[in-house]
Design a protein around this motif. Structure first.
Motif, PDB file in Angstrom:
ATOM      1  N   PRO A 238      36.785  46.728  38.176  1.00  0.00           N
ATOM      2  CA  PRO A 238      36.508  45.394  38.121  1.00  0.00           C
ATOM      3  C   PRO A 238      36.201  45.107  36.782  1.00  0.00           C
ATOM      4  CG  PRO A 238      35.405  46.418  40.206  1.00  0.00           C
ATOM      5  CD  PRO A 238      35.989  47.564  39.333  1.00  0.00           C
TER       6      PRO A 238
ATOM      7  N   GLY B 121      38.987  44.660  34.451  1.00  0.00           N
ATOM      8  CA  GLY B 121      39.451  43.396  34.793  1.00  0.00           C
ATOM      9  C   GLY B 121      38.871  42.394  34.238  1.00  0.00           C
ATOM     10  N   GLY B 122      37.570  42.272  33.923  1.00  0.00           N
ATOM     11  CA  GLY B 122      36.967  41.214  33.257  1.00  0.00           C
ATOM     12  C   GLY B 122      37.371  41.168  31.687  1.00  0.00           C
TER      13      GLY B 122
ATOM     14  N   ALA C 140      33.354  41.766  37.154  1.00  0.00           N
ATOM     15  CA  ALA C 140      34.300  41.088  36.265  1.00  0.00           C
ATOM     16  C   ALA C 140      33.790  39.988  35.398  1.00  0.00           C
ATOM     17  CB  ALA C 140      35.548  41.041  37.209  1.00  0.00           C
TER      18      ALA C 140
ATOM     19  N   LEU D 122      34.076  41.034  41.951  1.00  0.00           N
ATOM     20  CA  LEU D 122      34.133  39.891  41.143  1.00  0.00           C
ATOM     21  C   LEU D 122      33.084  39.474  40.151  1.00  0.00           C
ATOM     22  CD1 LEU D 122      35.998  37.613  43.777  1.00  0.00           C
ATOM     23  CD2 LEU D 122      37.127  39.041  42.009  1.00  0.00           C
TER      24      LEU D 122
ATOM     25  N   TRP E  47      42.589  44.320  39.121  1.00  0.00           N
ATOM     26  CA  TRP E  47      41.559  45.132  38.482  1.00  0.00           C
ATOM     27  C   TRP E  47      40.284  44.603  39.056  1.00  0.00           C
ATOM     28  CZ3 TRP E  47      43.108  46.603  32.789  1.00  0.00           C
ATOM     29  CH2 TRP E  47      44.033  47.673  33.042  1.00  0.00           C
ATOM     30  N   ALA E  48      39.962  43.143  38.922  1.00  0.00           N
ATOM     31  CA  ALA E  48      38.857  42.545  38.797  1.00  0.00           C
ATOM     32  C   ALA E  48      38.500  42.604  40.381  1.00  0.00           C
ATOM     33  CB  ALA E  48      38.830  41.058  38.666  1.00  0.00           C
ATOM     34  N   GLN E  49      39.291  42.662  41.330  1.00  0.00           N
ATOM     35  CA  GLN E  49      39.099  42.659  42.814  1.00  0.00           C
ATOM     36  C   GLN E  49      38.968  44.187  43.330  1.00  0.00           C
ATOM     37  OE1 GLN E  49      41.973  40.197  45.281  1.00  0.00           O
ATOM     38  NE2 GLN E  49      43.050  40.199  43.296  1.00  0.00           N
TER      39      GLN E  49
END
Length: 449
Positions: A334, A337-338, A162, A159, A142-144
């Motif tokens: 993203p 993702g974080g 995130a 990134l 997800w972060a990417q």
């Protein structure tokens, strides 16, 4: 009651919506369909919470339990998606497997409540740790960014978003108290989404296209399909889920000064399994107790099951409002993702906390944990490890949670139940500095506390 119930929803909201987001993205659902799937999970979580807190007949522990989509089923469901040729059939296959697993679990609940001794902390801790570890790669993906094939996938912009979200959540958890601390993940998602707007990665179309009021149409994605390999995989997940729920009931019973006996555990497991069996009817997934809400009960000392039932009411209302459910789909991948690093990492940390109680001063238990974790992380570290196996077998083998759970249970039976248990087996310390393997120095045995 309303504010306390809402706080329970805030504490578990991110956990409820994460599984449908993960599975829905893997299937390739559109934003509108993803919103529908998220709303369905909220709706079915509310129904399952009603069953658990209010109860009917011998169903429901009648404890302040919040129920929602279990993380244990995510990795096996992703394996089912990967091995399904037509992605349109993936959700019906998953729903069919959950229905069968739920009904079998409901029938097995009275007997399972008597088998708790086969699921000590060394087994449950290993499984919970594997759940978190297996889901962390999802957060990293997800972060990417949203599209692995896009040119900007893994860019510094994604990134950074995130990382900012992760820092916001950590700061809120460190420097705030009470309600705000409990909803740190939710606040982090909001702040991360706002920061992402200038970068053009926030899509508000799901909200503008969603209806204010809607109902989760039964079998919206097609009638259930029944595949043997998928059913076996979800039955293993049901076993894991029942194990977690049993441990949660024992813990919550102590907190509310009403120790959970065999009868209470059986009733609670019936609620979990029946809720899971009904959930696919409304396009929801397998349900289980949410451990984070147990901590909320302990912190607030509000022990009323009716407060949690009120929280279940909020979940149902949110599930009946596509606009409310669509809000989470606005959050950029993203940013998710974080927050996912904290969310999934916390699951792994909970497993480690359980392993601390597992008696790791015994060599037997160390071997159980070591081998089970190794088996469980094979699909993560070596995705092609089982490439020569039949596709039906890979549905089970590609789920580290399922294989790790089976390994932990079998090893625990072999080492701790068959024959005489060697309680005096202790872990030996690694070599001291200056010692070599030639045997010229004798390594000292040390107790691990």
């Amino acid at each position: 009651m309303l504010t306390s119930g809402l706080q329970h929803v805030a504490a578990m909201y991110a956990g409820v919506v994460a599984p449908p987001l993960i599975v829905g993205a893997a299937v390739g659902l559109s934003g509108t369909e993803l919103t529908f799937l998220t709303g369905a999970s909220l709706f079915t979580a509310g129904l399952a919470t009603f069953l658990q807190t209010l109860g009917i007949w011998k169903i429901g522990a009648r404890l302040p339990f919040v129920n929602g989509v279990t993380f244990a089923g995510v990795a096996p469901m992703l394996a089912i998606v990967d091995t399904t040729d037509d992605k349109a059939d993936a959700l019906p296959v998953i729903f069919g497997a959950i229905i069968v697993a739920g009904l079998l679990g409901f029938l097995a609940a009275p007997w399972f409540s008597r088998l708790v001794r086969f699921f000590p902390p060394v087994v449950t801790g290993t499984v919970i740790t594997l759940i978190g570890v297996s889901l962390l790669p999802v957060a990293f993906g997800w972060a990417q960014g949203p599209n692995p094939k896009a040119a900007d996938y893994g860019s510094t912009t994604f990134l950074s978003l995130a990382g900012i979200t992760l820092v916001v959540v950590l700061l809120l958890r460190r420097f705030t108290r009470g309600f705000l601390k409990q909803i740190a993940v939710l606040v982090g998602l909001v702040i991360g989404t706002v920061i992402a707007i200038p970068f053009g990665v926030t899509d508000f179309s799901p909200v503008t296209e969603a209806d204010i009021v809607g109902f989760p149409t039964p079998f919206h994605f097609g009638g259930p399909q029944f595949a043997l390999a998928a059913i076996i995989s979800m039955c293993v997940v049901m076993l894991v889920s029942m194990t977690e729920s049993t441990a949660d009931m024992l813990a919550l019973g102590e907190i509310v000064d009403r120790p959970a006996d065999e009868k209470t555990i059986a009733a609670g497991l019936r609620a979990d399994t029946l809720g899971s069996a009904i959930s696919p009817l409304f396009n929801g997934f397998m349900c289980s107790a949410f451990a984070q809400n147990i901590g909320l009960v302990a912190m607030t000392r509000i022990r009323s099951r009716f407060v949690v039932a009120c929280g279940g009411g909020f979940l149902v209302l949110m599930g009946l409002s596509p606009v409310a459910a669509s809000l989470i789909s606005v959050v950029p991948r993203p940013v998710l993702g974080g927050a996912g690093v904290v969310l999934f990492g916390s699951v792994a940390a909970s497993g480690i906390q359980t392993l601390v109680k597992a008696g790791l001063e015994k060599d037997n238990n160390v071997l159980i944990v070591a081998v089970s974790l190794a088996v469980g992380i094979i699909p993560i570290t070596a995705p092609e490890f089982y490439h020569a196996f039949p596709e039906t077998a890979k549905i089970i083998l590609d789920s580290g949670i399922s294989t790790g759970c089976v390994a932990a249970v079998l090893l625990n039976v072999v080492f701790n139940h068959l024959g005489r248990r060697r309680d005096d087996d202790e872990v030996t310390a690694p070599m001291e500095p200056g010692e070599d393997i030639s045997g010229s120095h004798t390594a000292k045995a040390a107790h691990v506390h």
